[in-house]
Design a protein around this motif. Sequence first.
Motif, PDB file in Angstrom:
ATOM      1  N   GLN A 266       0.842  -1.193   0.000  1.00 42.85           N
ATOM      2  CA  GLN A 266       0.000   0.000   0.000  1.00 42.85           C
ATOM      3  C   GLN A 266       0.876   1.242   0.000  1.00 42.85           C
ATOM      4  O   GLN A 266       1.798   1.362   0.814  1.00 42.85           O
ATOM      5  N   ARG A 267       0.602   2.160  -0.907  1.00 41.46           N
ATOM      6  CA  ARG A 267       1.350   3.418  -0.986  1.00 41.46           C
ATOM      7  C   ARG A 267       0.489   4.561  -0.448  1.00 41.46           C
ATOM      8  O   ARG A 267      -0.685   4.683  -0.798  1.00 41.46           O
ATOM      9  N   TYR A 268       1.104   5.396   0.377  1.00 40.34           N
ATOM     10  CA  TYR A 268       0.345   6.479   1.015  1.00 40.34           C
ATOM     11  C   TYR A 268       1.276   7.606   1.427  1.00 40.34           C
ATOM     12  O   TYR A 268       2.503   7.450   1.453  1.00 40.34           O
ATOM     13  N   ILE A 269       0.666   8.745   1.744  1.00 39.52           N
ATOM     14  CA  ILE A 269       1.391   9.871   2.346  1.00 39.52           C
ATOM     15  C   ILE A 269       0.751  10.128   3.703  1.00 39.52           C
ATOM     16  O   ILE A 269      -0.427  10.489   3.788  1.00 39.52           O
ATOM     17  N   SER A 270       1.512   9.897   4.771  1.00 44.12           N
ATOM     18  CA  SER A 270       0.980  10.199   6.102  1.00 44.12           C
ATOM     19  C   SER A 270       1.119  11.701   6.361  1.00 44.12           C
ATOM     20  O   SER A 270       1.987  12.375   5.805  1.00 44.12           O
ATOM     21  N   MET A 271       0.218  12.218   7.199  1.00 47.61           N
ATOM     22  CA  MET A 271       0.256  13.631   7.592  1.00 47.61           C
ATOM     23  C   MET A 271       0.315  13.694   9.110  1.00 47.61           C
ATOM     24  O   MET A 271      -0.505  13.062   9.790  1.00 47.61           O
ATOM     25  N   ASN A 272       1.258  14.416   9.653  1.00 51.28           N
ATOM     26  CA  ASN A 272       1.465  14.488  11.097  1.00 51.28           C
ATOM     27  C   ASN A 272       0.311  15.268  11.739  1.00 51.28           C
ATOM     28  O   ASN A 272       0.289  16.496  11.727  1.00 51.28           O
ATOM     29  N   VAL A 273      -0.632  14.523  12.314  1.00 47.57           N
ATOM     30  CA  VAL A 273      -1.863  15.142  12.816  1.00 47.57           C
ATOM     31  C   VAL A 273      -1.646  15.939  14.097  1.00 47.57           C
ATOM     32  O   VAL A 273      -2.559  16.621  14.562  1.00 47.57           O
ATOM     33  N   THR A 274      -0.440  15.879  14.664  1.00 44.17           N
ATOM     34  CA  THR A 274      -0.158  16.668  15.871  1.00 44.17           C
ATOM     35  C   THR A 274       0.327  18.078  15.532  1.00 44.17           C
ATOM     36  O   THR A 274       0.507  18.901  16.422  1.00 44.17           O
ATOM     37  N   GLN A 275       0.568  18.328  14.247  1.00 48.08           N
ATOM     38  CA  GLN A 275       1.139  19.598  13.811  1.00 48.08           C
ATOM     39  C   GLN A 275       0.169  20.355  12.897  1.00 48.08           C
ATOM     40  O   GLN A 275      -0.511  19.744  12.067  1.00 48.08           O
ATOM     41  N   LYS A 276       0.114  21.671  13.063  1.00 50.91           N
ATOM     42  CA  LYS A 276      -0.678  22.483  12.137  1.00 50.91           C
ATOM     43  C   LYS A 276      -0.027  22.444  10.759  1.00 50.91           C
ATOM     44  O   LYS A 276       1.188  22.414  10.670  1.00 50.91           O
ATOM     45  N   MET A 402       4.656  15.689   6.112  1.00 53.58           N
ATOM     46  CA  MET A 402       4.090  14.723   5.174  1.00 53.58           C
ATOM     47  C   MET A 402       5.178  13.714   4.827  1.00 53.58           C
ATOM     48  O   MET A 402       6.333  14.088   4.644  1.00 53.58           O
ATOM     49  N   PHE A 403       4.789  12.434   4.746  1.00 49.67           N
ATOM     50  CA  PHE A 403       5.781  11.383   4.555  1.00 49.67           C
ATOM     51  C   PHE A 403       5.247  10.344   3.583  1.00 49.67           C
ATOM     52  O   PHE A 403       4.252   9.664   3.863  1.00 49.67           O
ATOM     53  N   TYR A 404       5.896  10.234   2.419  1.00 57.16           N
ATOM     54  CA  TYR A 404       5.503   9.238   1.421  1.00 57.16           C
ATOM     55  C   TYR A 404       6.243   7.931   1.677  1.00 57.16           C
ATOM     56  O   TYR A 404       7.472   7.908   1.772  1.00 57.16           O
ATOM     57  N   THR A 405       5.478   6.861   1.788  1.00 61.68           N
ATOM     58  CA  THR A 405       6.089   5.569   2.046  1.00 61.68           C
ATOM     59  C   THR A 405       5.133   4.458   1.619  1.00 61.68           C
ATOM     60  O   THR A 405       4.144   4.712   0.923  1.00 61.68           O
ATOM     61  N   GLY A 406       5.420   3.244   2.030  1.00 63.45           N
ATOM     62  CA  GLY A 406       4.553   2.117   1.710  1.00 63.45           C
ATOM     63  C   GLY A 406       4.596   1.105   2.831  1.00 63.45           C
ATOM     64  O   GLY A 406       5.471   1.152   3.704  1.00 63.45           O
ATOM     65  N   ILE A 476      -2.962  10.555   2.982  1.00 63.16           N
ATOM     66  CA  ILE A 476      -3.474  10.671   1.623  1.00 63.16           C
ATOM     67  C   ILE A 476      -3.391   9.253   1.071  1.00 63.16           C
ATOM     68  O   ILE A 476      -2.301   8.707   0.894  1.00 63.16           O
ATOM     69  N   PHE A 477      -4.538   8.647   0.849  1.00 65.21           N
ATOM     70  CA  PHE A 477      -4.600   7.254   0.418  1.00 65.21           C
ATOM     71  C   PHE A 477      -4.339   7.207  -1.090  1.00 65.21           C
ATOM     72  O   PHE A 477      -5.160   7.671  -1.882  1.00 65.21           O
ATOM     73  N   LEU A 478      -3.215   6.643  -1.491  1.00 69.30           N
ATOM     74  CA  LEU A 478      -2.798   6.716  -2.883  1.00 69.30           C
ATOM     75  C   LEU A 478      -3.152   5.465  -3.680  1.00 69.30           C
ATOM     76  O   LEU A 478      -4.096   5.479  -4.470  1.00 69.30           O
ATOM     77  N   ALA A 479      -2.423   4.379  -3.500  1.00 66.42           N
ATOM     78  CA  ALA A 479      -2.576   3.259  -4.427  1.00 66.42           C
ATOM     79  C   ALA A 479      -2.092   1.947  -3.820  1.00 66.42           C
ATOM     80  O   ALA A 479      -1.271   1.929  -2.901  1.00 66.42           O
ATOM     81  N   THR A 480      -2.619   0.865  -4.358  1.00 65.35           N
ATOM     82  CA  THR A 480      -2.098  -0.476  -4.096  1.00 65.35           C
ATOM     83  C   THR A 480      -1.332  -0.912  -5.339  1.00 65.35           C
ATOM     84  O   THR A 480      -1.891  -0.979  -6.430  1.00 65.35           O
ATOM     85  N   GLU A 481      -0.059  -1.167  -5.161  1.00 67.77           N
ATOM     86  CA  GLU A 481       0.800  -1.491  -6.310  1.00 67.77           C
ATOM     87  C   GLU A 481       0.528  -2.879  -6.861  1.00 67.77           C
ATOM     88  O   GLU A 481       0.061  -3.773  -6.153  1.00 67.77           O
TER      89      GLU A 481
END
Length: 510
Positions: A266-276, A402-406, A476-481
């Motif tokens: 699963q590919r996604y971008i997490s967003m740090n919800v503790t930070q504005k 923001m962090f792009y990973t899988g 940000i829910f991106l894609a399943t490779e």
Amino acid sequence: MTQKRSVLAVAVLLAAVGSSPAWAAKDAVIAVASNFTSLDPYDANDTLSQAVAKSFYQGLFGFDKDMKLVNVLADGYQVSDDGLSYTIKLHPGVKFHDGSDFNAEAVKVNLDRASNPDSHLKRYNLFKMIDKTEVVDPLTVKIVLKTPFSAFINNLAHPAAAMISPAALKQYGKQIGFHPVGTGPYQFETWNQTDFVKVKKFAGYWKAGQPKLDSITWRPVVDNNTRAAMLQTGEADFAFPIPYEQAKVLEKNAKLNLVVAPSIQQRYISMNVTQKPFDNPKVRQALNYAINKEALIKVAFAGYAAPAQGPLPPTIDFAARYQPWPYDPAKARELLKEAGYPNGFSTTLWSSHNHSTAQKVLQFTQQQLAQVGVKVKVTAMDAGQRAAQVESVGVKDTGVRMFYTGWSASTGEADWALSPLFASQAAPPKQFNTAFYSNPQVDKDLSDALATTDRSKKQALYKDAQDHIWADAPWIFLATERLLSAGSKQLSGFYVMPDTSFSFDDADLK
């Protein structure tokens, strides 16, 4: 005189045999996408390092190519009625590469180490539910859990759950990651940390007729195009991942096989919800609307992916499916305005990898977000940077926004696909919740699901957890490779597993 000529003739014949061996060594070269972080599976966060370690290590259980549980060093198991005790029968006659016996004591040594928080191992969370491991007899081990954990055998099938020689652990201690000794088909030979890992056939392997290769050289090649070129020149026998844009070129090469396979990646971008501004759910929802997933898949993955249909890939056990977030930049701008950011904002986007596919994702995301007023500075990281700046840093000191990973849940079950990424206690440096997301109901659902063996109850609990996660949008829910690999037609029996590790038990070179 005749005798001298005979001796000379024999010498010439021996020299000829020495220079032209009767058979060529079966040495396979495998090109992979990044460097290895550790050869201790218990202390490696990345699937690739654990995949390479599978050449010299084995666990009690594993998976077949369809992610179905199979016995490996175990011959079977029984669970107590209260779900707390697992009694496992071990396969007889197995030796470690150092000649010592694999037995119940070896299992105890490994699980005692893995379940001890003082060991400070990165995969501790897979084993923290273990209360104690007992030797019943040389080929029987009993594992007692602190509380019921219905996904336990799946955890023992994870590539991290390897059996390491107790003698080697005693000799090398914390340096075991540089001196691996297991029961696998190959034994460790060399690790040049910037260039390759080489393993060689283990003559004392317990499975008759295996392995068929003499050696495997795992070679990290970060650049996608170079990896593909190595296949075409014969420098590599197998490569993964294949650059999507080169799929059609490689497909036309008569010497190569191109393989497209399903994945749980699963590919996604997490967003740090503790930070504005990411503490505002409207901002997170806006960014989901701001990215055209279909276009991203075409640009970065050449069509070899599908838009994310939920927090989990569809093939993971207990996955729920939803309609993918639609592309709607007008809705994104509207939500940003409602959240108090009518002109957008500036932020950073880091990537867990720096290969060319990741670079394309970063560039595309940067362009898409700019269209709704969000200015993003991008940084692609190598394994060392990722470990130092993301995985080892807690919420107070983290620079992650923001962090792009899988993620590929190598247990094949929903717990390991959700808990390490969304549970409150799973934030770095403990696990991989790089969104620092926390929802008490999600935590309760995940905990309750592990306490029951009733499949319908588990299904309902995991569905409720995924409903909350999908709505809260910490990613940000991106894609399943889909997995794209290629290999020489001379190489058989080598393929990529759905979790992006490898299967090579039957690998052979003509």
